[in-house]
Design a protein around this motif. Structure first.
Motif, PDB file in Angstrom:
ATOM      1  N   ASP A 194       0.832  -1.208   0.000  1.00  0.00           N
ATOM      2  CA  ASP A 194       0.000   0.000   0.000  1.00  0.00           C
ATOM      3  C   ASP A 194       0.864   1.254   0.000  1.00  0.00           C
ATOM      4  N   ALA A 195       1.942   1.219   0.788  1.00  0.00           N
ATOM      5  CA  ALA A 195       2.846   2.372   0.844  1.00  0.00           C
ATOM      6  C   ALA A 195       3.531   2.585  -0.508  1.00  0.00           C
ATOM      7  N   HIS A 196       3.882   1.500  -1.163  1.00  0.00           N
ATOM      8  CA  HIS A 196       4.503   1.616  -2.484  1.00  0.00           C
ATOM      9  C   HIS A 196       3.535   2.230  -3.483  1.00  0.00           C
ATOM     10  N   ASN A 197       2.292   1.768  -3.456  1.00  0.00           N
ATOM     11  CA  ASN A 197       1.292   2.303  -4.381  1.00  0.00           C
ATOM     12  C   ASN A 197       1.066   3.795  -4.149  1.00  0.00           C
ATOM     13  N   ALA A 198       1.097   4.194  -2.873  1.00  0.00           N
ATOM     14  CA  ALA A 198       0.913   5.606  -2.554  1.00  0.00           C
ATOM     15  C   ALA A 198       2.107   6.435  -3.027  1.00  0.00           C
ATOM     16  N   ALA A 199       3.313   5.891  -2.829  1.00  0.00           N
ATOM     17  CA  ALA A 199       4.522   6.641  -3.174  1.00  0.00           C
ATOM     18  C   ALA A 199       4.741   6.721  -4.681  1.00  0.00           C
ATOM     19  N   PHE A 200       4.333   5.666  -5.408  1.00  0.00           N
ATOM     20  CA  PHE A 200       4.623   5.621  -6.845  1.00  0.00           C
ATOM     21  C   PHE A 200       3.367   5.737  -7.704  1.00  0.00           C
ATOM     22  N   GLY A 201       2.232   6.050  -7.096  1.00  0.00           N
ATOM     23  CA  GLY A 201       0.992   6.221  -7.849  1.00  0.00           C
ATOM     24  C   GLY A 201       0.804   7.644  -8.329  1.00  0.00           C
ATOM     25  N   LYS A 202      -0.449   7.947  -8.710  1.00  0.00           N
ATOM     26  CA  LYS A 202      -0.738   9.263  -9.291  1.00  0.00           C
ATOM     27  C   LYS A 202      -0.543  10.398  -8.304  1.00  0.00           C
ATOM     28  N   ASP A 203      -0.673  10.090  -7.003  1.00  0.00           N
ATOM     29  CA  ASP A 203      -0.487  11.136  -6.000  1.00  0.00           C
ATOM     30  C   ASP A 203       0.927  11.147  -5.429  1.00  0.00           C
ATOM     31  N   GLY A 204       1.773  10.269  -5.940  1.00  0.00           N
ATOM     32  CA  GLY A 204       3.147  10.198  -5.462  1.00  0.00           C
ATOM     33  C   GLY A 204       4.124  10.699  -6.506  1.00  0.00           C
ATOM     34  N   VAL A 205       5.049   9.835  -6.903  1.00  0.00           N
ATOM     35  CA  VAL A 205       6.110  10.245  -7.819  1.00  0.00           C
ATOM     36  C   VAL A 205       5.565  10.701  -9.170  1.00  0.00           C
TER      37      VAL A 205
END
Length: 301
Positions: A194-205
């Motif tokens: 979940d943390a990876h998806n948040a960091a590398f998703g549309k709202d992250g990187v």
């Protein structure tokens, strides 16, 4: 099941034919330097690797063939993914594997098969009436050997980076991967995803890559019509995450990377890992023979 014997023919320093017998459990090869002990390791590697005749043929025997034959004894009924080899189990409950530079054309079933040094062969004593007992290749070039046994080579000059390699085909990697199934199902691992998806998703990187995606899309559209580009960062496989692992050793409250320890400590660590993997593999019986550890120059305890 265990490796009962290995037969070498014109293999490096073993000119002519030589048969070495083994017993279940631990076997020791003792001899003077340059007696050919490590060559036995090379013979097992010959069976599972892509090889050239010129690298292994005995000097002076270049016009003859080089071969290695391995006998696996006490073979129980083969099931599951190994059921394809069941017809090759002999009346003595053995499997006999051969790899040789001698090219052979045989009749196997309803077809003719050519075999060469790339082919691992199995002895078939139960062929049809019009076909004599013979070595055959049941499922492809080298699949036979890698499916039936799994030698792990530990040489005297083993580098610490080899020991600490956490790749799934390496010794330490096998130890780690055998223990991580429960972790992959845990809440901690889910939280990591979940943390990876948040960091590398549309709202992250991806927020920082938007303008680059747009510019690339525009340039692509100039050549191929309306197109858009999106960067995607998939969550890595668990085995890839574990590859980054290292080993620390703590002494007197001080933790140090194992690579900074002396050769004696590193060698002791290697043997400890081997012992633990061997014990756990034996209990799980995850593969037909588990793993076989071939250790060069075992230090005195």
């Amino acid at each position: 099941m265990y490796i009962k014997s290995i037969k070498l023919t014109n293999f490096k320093s073993f000119m002519g034919e030589h048969i070495i017998h083994f017993k279940p459990g631990v076997n020791y090869l003792v001899g003077n330097n340059n007696a050919g002990k490590t060559t036995i390791f090379d013979a097992f590697n010959f069976m599972i690797s892509t090889v050239k005749k010129s690298d292994y043929i005995s000097k002076g025997y270049e016009s003859e063939s080089v071969s290695v034959e391995i006998c696996l004894a006490n073979v129980d009924e083969l099931k599951g993914s190994l059921a394809k080899y069941e017809d090759y189990r002999t009346s003595k409950n053995e499997l006999i594997l051969l790899k040789t530079s001698k090219e052979t054309n045989i009749k196997q079933g309803n077809k003719k098969v050519n075999m060469n040094i790339k082919t691992v062969r199995l002895w078939n004593e139960q062929t049809k009436e019009d076909v004599p007992a013979q070595f055959e290749n049941p499922v492809g070039v080298a699949n036979v050997a890698t499916a039936l046994f799994n030698p792990q080579f530990i040489y005297a000059d083993l580098h610490n980076e080899d020991l600490q390699d956490f790749g799934t085909t390496k010794i330490t990697g096998k130890l780690i991967s055998s223990l991580t199934n429960d972790f992959i199902e845990s809440q901690e691992f889910k939280a990591l995803k979940d943390a990876h998806n948040a960091a590398f998703g549309k709202d992250g990187v991806n927020k920082y890559l938007g303008s680059t995606e747009e510019e690339l899309g525009n340039r692509l559209s100039e050549q191929f019509g309306s197109s858009k580009v999106h960067f995607k960062f998939n969550f890595p496989a668990a085995t890839d995450l574990f590859k980054k692992g290292t080993i620390d050793i703590e002494e007197n409250g001080l933790r140090t990377d194992a690579s900074n320890k002396g050769n004696g400590m590193q060698r002791a660590l290697a043997l400890a890992i081997i012992q633990l993997v061997a014990e756990r593999t034996s209990k799980r019986q995850a593969t037909l023979l588990g793993m076989q550890f071939l250790i060069d120059e075992i230090p005195a305890s």
